[in-house]
Design a protein around this motif. Structure first.
Motif, PDB file in Angstrom:
ATOM      1  N   UNK A   1       0.845  -1.019   0.158  1.00 49.71           N
ATOM      2  CA  UNK A   1       0.113  -0.022  -0.090  1.00 49.71           C
ATOM      3  C   UNK A   1       0.913   1.244   0.085  1.00 49.71           C
ATOM      4  N   UNK A   2       0.517   2.382  -0.792  1.00 50.14           N
ATOM      5  CA  UNK A   2       0.943   3.439  -0.839  1.00 50.14           C
ATOM      6  C   UNK A   2       0.070   4.740  -0.901  1.00 50.14           C
ATOM      7  N   UNK A   3       0.493   5.774  -0.429  1.00 48.16           N
ATOM      8  CA  UNK A   3      -0.253   6.923  -0.504  1.00 48.16           C
ATOM      9  C   UNK A   3      -0.005   8.083  -1.434  1.00 48.16           C
ATOM     10  N   UNK A   4       0.194   7.530  -2.762  1.00 50.37           N
ATOM     11  CA  UNK A   4       0.778   8.618  -3.794  1.00 50.37           C
ATOM     12  C   UNK A   4      -0.203   9.014  -4.662  1.00 50.37           C
ATOM     13  N   UNK A   5      -1.696   8.749  -4.450  1.00 54.51           N
ATOM     14  CA  UNK A   5      -2.616   9.519  -5.190  1.00 54.51           C
ATOM     15  C   UNK A   5      -2.800  10.840  -4.863  1.00 54.51           C
ATOM     16  N   UNK A   6      -3.541  11.477  -5.342  1.00 56.00           N
ATOM     17  CA  UNK A   6      -3.706  13.066  -5.056  1.00 56.00           C
ATOM     18  C   UNK A   6      -4.310  13.060  -3.634  1.00 56.00           C
ATOM     19  N   UNK A   7      -3.942  14.117  -3.123  1.00 57.07           N
ATOM     20  CA  UNK A   7      -4.349  14.349  -1.476  1.00 57.07           C
ATOM     21  C   UNK A   7      -4.144  12.936  -0.682  1.00 57.07           C
ATOM     22  N   UNK A   8      -2.916  12.601  -0.911  1.00 54.35           N
ATOM     23  CA  UNK A   8      -2.477  11.208  -0.280  1.00 54.35           C
ATOM     24  C   UNK A   8      -3.538  10.024  -0.249  1.00 54.35           C
ATOM     25  N   UNK A   9      -4.277   9.918  -1.371  1.00 52.84           N
ATOM     26  CA  UNK A   9      -4.915   8.804  -1.685  1.00 52.84           C
ATOM     27  C   UNK A   9      -4.233   7.639  -1.762  1.00 52.84           C
ATOM     28  N   UNK A  10      -4.697   6.429  -1.140  1.00 50.85           N
ATOM     29  CA  UNK A  10      -4.283   5.144  -0.967  1.00 50.85           C
ATOM     30  C   UNK A  10      -4.400   4.284  -2.365  1.00 50.85           C
ATOM     31  N   UNK A  11      -3.489   3.556  -2.581  1.00 49.86           N
ATOM     32  CA  UNK A  11      -3.490   2.710  -3.788  1.00 49.86           C
ATOM     33  C   UNK A  11      -2.485   1.365  -3.256  1.00 49.86           C
ATOM     34  N   UNK A  12      -2.639   0.117  -4.037  1.00 49.88           N
ATOM     35  CA  UNK A  12      -1.596  -0.842  -3.960  1.00 49.88           C
ATOM     36  C   UNK A  12      -0.665  -0.728  -4.994  1.00 49.88           C
ATOM     37  N   UNK A  13       0.438  -1.073  -4.970  1.00 44.16           N
ATOM     38  CA  UNK A  13       1.318  -0.988  -6.173  1.00 44.16           C
ATOM     39  C   UNK A  13       2.482  -2.130  -5.847  1.00 44.16           C
TER      40      UNK A  13
END
Lengths: 83, 552, 76
Positions: B506-518
């Motif tokens: 999990x990382x928080x690199x979407x706009x406004x620290x949005x979370x996604x898996x990479x």
């Protein structure tokens, strides 16, 4: 090239409901019985939203699954229709 | 003087011929020489060290539509060696789209891609309505190449407004959609996408699903004028319906002279004859002259869940499933109750077994737990995996997520030969979608790791061909997918012994620290897009914006 | 479990499977009136409704139930 036989289907015409499709594809059957058959062959249209309502792109089967198409389902050895 | 000289490469040129050793010269964004020994100067030298030099990979099924507007590198796709992506799949594209329809389409995107609001609100400026203006908005910010599809759903919304999700189009509306699609294709759309399975946020079918056969036929006649692709998402969970869709696509392909592709096609123990029956039908249709390409993904399918909702993962454990369906506070109280906790654990471990030890923690407030198995944690903390699952969930107020990996499409002895099949289009990564559920990146590395290196189901050359020149040929992407003089200089350098995909994180690199898996890449040395180094293992992402919109 | 000579379409069994979106789904297999088995895939919400309609506390308890029980999901 001859295509092998696959399960027959139709797509709904605009504004058709189960009754109209039953009359179109199973005209020799009493309407209610035809609707019941169609529903049992098209559970994918019931187990979704909106349940039982058609969209224009739907596939409606007009017969049950064909012999020999069930696949070797685990735990179902010898069940008719499995291959 | 060359711009880039890659020395000492093991050239796998994308045609499928055996690899050979040599150098590769790049100038003006083009390949100038492929093979042989180049004794010339270059502004930038790359020592491949005997590693593979191949055409950049092409991913035909992505949902990077919005991300590309703030991240022209489409991270982390680029570092996995992907130099061209097709986006706008599954009937959804950000153009053509009237301003008034933006909120509605964004909600559909969020339903499918699981992107946070911030991804669409403030992360970029909506400067377009028409397709050509969207293409202009992409240009200049891209580090990789893109081939955008026009989505059937926004096409319908443009012409029919609210009624796009409710009825058949009139003849006039169909003609208007034809004209709109023509404008998209003239602006560079690589084709049209449609879907038979997707829902909006209210669980209403997306607009494309309301199209009757006549409408799709009319749109395909426009595709036929350009020879462009029709992409569809069929009811992949049913073999009979998938075969019906193949027959429909074949008729459209033959009538209008267009290529078609459907995705995904999965292997599953619950439908063991699915792939064989589908491929038999595809072969029959190809023999008639139709082009109907099934897309098969390389990675297995996982199940993920938390105690926040009642996952069917627990449906075979009646007590667990019953408690998970309780209102939240009652559910939390039940898991906190010592007697209930013991009963739950006993139910799972009946007969002395201790299952769930292989389940992993996918996301947790305690970063040290992420990626570890419940068995491993249980050994450290004491207790059983089931006890650990309960305790972690309670400790984190249901915030911890678990992963049951490789639950489907996971048998290499079945998936490997499928991927190698000449009629199978390797794709369906879904990169950029489902971002808060699982990582959709690294399928190309997984192909080499699992099916070339481990299983030997494909040769190195065959695997490269599958995700480069074959993809370009199927989609009509000119000038890419092959290492040959004069072609666009999209190149990836990788170590065939180590290329793979990293752990899901999990990382928080979407706009406004949005979370996604990479997933990070392994084994990739350098990625070159149109003659510029866009990423390298040594320096990471560069400032290069040499990507472009691929015009068919 | 329904016997092969059953004429009414009935549930053979139901198994948990991974869905495309990472969520678990329930694959319900049915034997049709001609004896051939195929399946319908239920998402979590629909599966819960079907289990309730069949008064089943687990997928095993769906075995032998007539297909008409699935219609319960239509009646909401």
């Amino acid at each position: 090239m001859t295509l092998s036989r696959q399960r027959g289907f139709v797509t709904p015409e605009p504004n058709e409901d189960w009754r109209a499709i039953a009359a179109r594809v199973l005209p020799a059957e009493p309407t209610d019985a035809a609707i019941e058959k169609l529903r049992s062959w098209n559970l994918h249209l019931l187990a979704r939203n909106p349940p039982g309502e058609f969209t224009g792109s739907d596939v409606l089967f007009v017969e049950p699954p064909l012999e020999g198409t069930g696949g070797a389902l685990p735990g179902l050895d010898g069940v008719p229709g499995d291959d | 003087m060359l711009d880039i000289l890659i020395r000492n490469g093991r050239i796998v040129d994308g045609t499928g011929i055996p690899a050979y050793h040599g150098d590769l010269g790049i100038e003006g964004g083009r390949l100038r020489q492929v093979g042989g020994h180049l004794n010339v100067d270059a502004r930038h030298m790359v020592d491949a060290g005997g590693h593979v030099v191949a055409p950049g990979f092409i991913d035909p099924h992505t949902h990077f539509d919005a991300q590309l507007l703030w991240d022209g590198q489409a991270r982390p796709a680029l570092e996995h060696g992907v130099t061209t992506v097709v986006h706008g799949n599954c009937s959804l594209s950000l153009a053509p789209l009237k301003a008034a329809h933006r909120p509605r389409l964004v909600r559909m995107f969020q339903q499918i891609e699981e992107m946070p609001d911030a991804a669409f609100d403030g992360a970029f400026e909506w400067t377009w309505e028409a397709f050509d203006a969207y293409v202009d908005a992409l240009r200049g910010r891209l580090s990789l190449n893109v081939a955008p599809l026009a989505g059937h759903s926004p096409l319908r919304m443009w012409v029919m407004g609210e009624e796009a999700q409710g009825r058949a189009a009139t003849p006039d509306e169909t003609r208007a959609m034809q004209q709109l699609l023509r404008e998209c294709l003239e602006a560079g759309a690589i084709g049209l996408s449609t879907s038979y399975v997707d829902f909006d946020e209210n669980m209403r079918p997306v607009p494309s699903r309301y199209a009757h056969a006549e409408e799709l036929d009319a749109l395909c006649s426009v595709l036929g004028d350009f020879g462009r692709m029709l992409q569809v998402v069929p009811e992949f969970y049913s073999t009979d319906i998938t075969i019906a869709r193949i027959d429909q696509l074949a008729e459209l392909s033959l009538a209008h002279g267009i290529p078609t592709t459907f995705s995904p096609l999965f292997d599953s123990v619950t439908m063991p004859a699915n792939v064989s029956r589908v491929l038999d039908r595809v072969a029959e249709q190809f023999a008639r002259g139709a082009r109907v390409w099934p897309q098969v993904q390389t990675r297995p399918i996982d199940i993920s869940f938390s105690f926040e909702v009642a996952s069917l993962f627990f449906v075979t454990q009646p007590m667990w499933y019953m408690i998970l369906r309780l209102p939240r506070e009652q559910r939390l109280a039940a898991f906190r109750d010592a007697a209930t906790r013991k009963s739950l654990i006993d139910a799972v471990e009946a007969g002395g077994s201790s299952p769930w030890g292989e389940l992993r923690v996918r996301d947790s407030a305690d970063a040290s737990l992420i990626g570890r198995t419940l068995g491993d944690i249980a050994e450290e903390r004491g207790g059983s995996p089931a006890a650990v699952m309960i305790d972690l969930s309670v400790e984190e107020d249901f915030g911890v997520h678990f992963l049951s990996a490789s639950m489907g499409h996971d048998d290499p002895s079945r998936v490997g030969p499928t991927l190698a099949n000449d009629l199978v289009h390797v794709g369906a990564s879904d990169a950029g979608a489902h971002i808060q559920s699982f990582a959709t990146y690294g399928d190309t590395g997984y192909l080499f790791d699992r099916f070339v290196r481990d299983g030997r189901y494909l040769s190195l050359e065959h695997a490269v061909r599958k995700i480069t020149s074959e993809t370009a040929q199927i989609w009509g992407i000119p000038d890419r997918g092959l290492l040959k003089p004069g072609a666009a200089a999209d190149v990836v350098v990788f170590d065939p012994e180590t290329i793979g995909r990293g752990a899901e994180l999990p990382v928080t690199d979407m706009p406004e620290n949005g979370m996604r898996y990479v997933r990070d890449a392994s084994g990739i040395d350098a990625v070159i897009v149109n003659g510029e180094v866009a990423w390298s293992a040594a320096d990471g992402y560069t400032e290069a914006t040499s990507g472009n919109v691929v015009l068919p | 479990m329904a016997s092969p000579e059953t004429t009414e379409t009935a549930i053979v069994d139901a198994v948990v499977s991974p869905g495309h979106d990472g969520q678990a789904v329930l694959v319900v297999r049915l034997r049709h009136e001609n004896g051939v088995v195929d399946a319908v895939t239920l998402d979590a919400v629909t599966a819960e409704k079907v289990l309730e309609a069949c008064n089943a506390d687990s997928p095993d308890a769906l075995r032998g139930q007539p297909w008409t029980r699935l219609l319960a999901v239509m009646d909401d």
